[in-house]
Scaffold this active site. Sequence first.
Site, PDB file in Angstrom:
ATOM      1  N   LYS A  22       0.825  -1.225   0.000  1.00 45.60           N
ATOM      2  CA  LYS A  22       0.000   0.000   0.000  1.00 45.60           C
ATOM      3  C   LYS A  22       0.859   1.275   0.000  1.00 45.60           C
ATOM      4  CE  LYS A  22      -4.144  -2.045   1.998  1.00 45.60           C
ATOM      5  NZ  LYS A  22      -5.167  -2.023   3.058  1.00 45.60           N
ATOM      6  N   ASP A  47     -10.261   2.349   2.372  1.00 46.76           N
ATOM      7  CA  ASP A  47     -10.413   1.610   3.641  1.00 46.76           C
ATOM      8  C   ASP A  47     -11.226   2.430   4.644  1.00 46.76           C
ATOM      9  OD1 ASP A  47      -9.104  -0.738   2.980  1.00 46.76           O
ATOM     10  OD2 ASP A  47      -7.145  -0.020   3.639  1.00 46.76           O
TER      11      ASP A  47
HETATM   12  P1  NAP Z   1       0.481  -3.781   9.967  1.00 50.40           P
HETATM   13  O1  NAP Z   1       0.761  -2.567   9.175  1.00 50.40           O
HETATM   14  O2  NAP Z   1       1.411  -4.924   9.916  1.00 50.40           O
HETATM   15  O3  NAP Z   1       0.330  -3.292  11.515  1.00 50.40           O
HETATM   16  C1  NAP Z   1       0.193  -4.225  12.529  1.00 50.40           C
HETATM   17  C2  NAP Z   1      -0.178  -3.540  13.837  1.00 50.40           C
HETATM   18  O4  NAP Z   1      -0.454  -4.557  14.811  1.00 50.40           O
HETATM   19  C3  NAP Z   1       0.939  -2.658  14.425  1.00 50.40           C
HETATM   20  O5  NAP Z   1       0.353  -1.548  15.050  1.00 50.40           O
HETATM   21  C4  NAP Z   1       1.591  -3.596  15.440  1.00 50.40           C
HETATM   22  O6  NAP Z   1       2.204  -2.940  16.527  1.00 50.40           O
HETATM   23  C5  NAP Z   1       0.376  -4.342  15.956  1.00 50.40           C
HETATM   24  N1  NAP Z   1       0.723  -5.644  16.556  1.00 50.40           N
HETATM   25  C6  NAP Z   1       1.271  -6.709  15.918  1.00 50.40           C
HETATM   26  N2  NAP Z   1       1.441  -7.730  16.796  1.00 50.40           N
HETATM   27  C7  NAP Z   1       1.016  -7.282  17.999  1.00 50.40           C
HETATM   28  C8  NAP Z   1       0.939  -7.871  19.297  1.00 50.40           C
HETATM   29  N3  NAP Z   1       1.346  -9.122  19.532  1.00 50.40           N
HETATM   30  N4  NAP Z   1       0.428  -7.135  20.307  1.00 50.40           N
HETATM   31  C9  NAP Z   1       0.001  -5.868  20.090  1.00 50.40           C
HETATM   32  N5  NAP Z   1       0.060  -5.248  18.889  1.00 50.40           N
HETATM   33  C10 NAP Z   1       0.556  -5.953  17.848  1.00 50.40           C
HETATM   34  O7  NAP Z   1      -0.955  -4.390   9.592  1.00 50.40           O
HETATM   35  P2  NAP Z   1      -2.212  -3.597   8.965  1.00 50.40           P
HETATM   36  O8  NAP Z   1      -2.076  -3.464   7.504  1.00 50.40           O
HETATM   37  O9  NAP Z   1      -2.397  -2.342   9.757  1.00 50.40           O
HETATM   38  O10 NAP Z   1      -3.415  -4.609   9.234  1.00 50.40           O
HETATM   39  C11 NAP Z   1      -3.957  -4.798  10.532  1.00 50.40           C
HETATM   40  C12 NAP Z   1      -5.146  -5.743  10.435  1.00 50.40           C
HETATM   41  O11 NAP Z   1      -6.229  -5.117   9.761  1.00 50.40           O
HETATM   42  C13 NAP Z   1      -4.823  -7.008   9.646  1.00 50.40           C
HETATM   43  O12 NAP Z   1      -5.304  -8.091  10.418  1.00 50.40           O
HETATM   44  C14 NAP Z   1      -5.600  -6.841   8.361  1.00 50.40           C
HETATM   45  O13 NAP Z   1      -6.028  -8.088   7.854  1.00 50.40           O
HETATM   46  C15 NAP Z   1      -6.794  -6.016   8.811  1.00 50.40           C
HETATM   47  N6  NAP Z   1      -7.424  -5.210   7.708  1.00 50.40           N
HETATM   48  C16 NAP Z   1      -8.745  -5.443   7.408  1.00 50.40           C
HETATM   49  C17 NAP Z   1      -9.376  -4.687   6.408  1.00 50.40           C
HETATM   50  C18 NAP Z   1     -10.832  -4.941   6.075  1.00 50.40           C
HETATM   51  O14 NAP Z   1     -11.281  -4.507   5.002  1.00 50.40           O
HETATM   52  N7  NAP Z   1     -11.614  -5.571   6.930  1.00 50.40           N
HETATM   53  C19 NAP Z   1      -8.651  -3.705   5.703  1.00 50.40           C
HETATM   54  C20 NAP Z   1      -7.301  -3.481   6.038  1.00 50.40           C
HETATM   55  C21 NAP Z   1      -6.706  -4.260   7.042  1.00 50.40           C
HETATM   56  P3  NAP Z   1       3.745  -2.412  16.427  1.00 50.40           P
HETATM   57  O15 NAP Z   1       3.693  -1.114  15.701  1.00 50.40           O
HETATM   58  O16 NAP Z   1       4.153  -2.284  17.855  1.00 50.40           O
HETATM   59  O17 NAP Z   1       4.498  -3.480  15.682  1.00 50.40           O
END
Ligand code: NAP
Length: 268
Positions: free
Chosen positions: A66, A102
């Site tokens: 992205k 989103d």
């Molecule tokens: P990302 O950029 O990899 O960010 C991950 C986030 O989760 C970071 O803030 C990270 O914290 C945190 N995290 C990871 N492991 C953790 C743990 N054990 N304890 C606490 N915090 C933790 O991922 P993303 O793109 O934002 O996506 C996040 C989720 O949203 C995914 O599951 C994705 O599938 C979902 N999503 C859904 C839609 C939909 O249309 N429904 C759209 C977009 C995304 P740190 O910064 O400390 O590493």
Amino acid sequence: MTDRYAVIGNPVGHSKSPWIHAEFARATRQDMEYVRIEAPLDGFERTVEDFRNAGGRGANVTLPFKEAACRHSTELSAAARLAQAVNTLVLEPSGIRGDNTDGSGLLRDLSVNLDFPIRGRTILVLGAGGATRGILGPLAGAGAAGIVVANRTVAKARDLVHRIGFPTLEACGFEALAGRTFDLLINATSTGLTGEAIGIPPAIFRKGALAYELVYGRETEFLALARAAGAVTSDGIGMLVEQAADSFRLWRGLRPDTGGVIAALRRA
Ligand code: NAP
């Protein structure tokens, strides 16, 4: 000639977008096809250009591209500029328009499907990754009374809140949430996918609050804690379909009905 669209990611095999867009196309009688393209981790730009040269008209972009899609766009919507992330590309001979649906998809799921307007609400967003970047500006712009962004790495939440720049935004770590409650709690961490514990105080959930998990189709710790506290819960399937409908409108100029597609995905 059939217009071509794609979702580009790595991995991309799990994506429900081809099915969703095929349903939209059928319902609105659009002559289009929509495929999955797995781009090499070091080859996103090349993949987009190959697709555009082969007649591709638009693409959705998913993890981990992205930010790369944002850099590769020649023109950005306000939402994409604020998020610094792009999930929708409109491919034109003259250039590439990047947008981010989103946030608008989440807002529509909340306000229309779940009858939960944002204006005046207190909101907690857990996580400060790509998903939070996409939804934070639209949530703040919709008139939330206050939005706390809590992240394991506090500095990332602070940077994001500073960049988005709304006075209603605040950043903190999970331990600072003790003793606070919210009208709406959104889990935008990836723990819903990985199954890891988030490390939030269970008392942040209260009866009647709405707990929204961005991951869909699975029981997560976040949803279980919320339900145990009497909160109303939702997964992210509605957001997935609504963001797809917003992408479809950018490409085709009309917005398909989403209710039947959401219901079908819930049954699947
Ligand atoms: P990302 O950029 O990899 O960010 C991950 C986030 O989760 C970071 O803030 C990270 O914290 C945190 N995290 C990871 N492991 C953790 C743990 N054990 N304890 C606490 N915090 C933790 O991922 P993303 O793109 O934002 O996506 C996040 C989720 O949203 C995914 O599951 C994705 O599938 C979902 N999503 C859904 C839609 C939909 O249309 N429904 C759209 C977009 C995304 P740190 O910064 O400390 O590493």
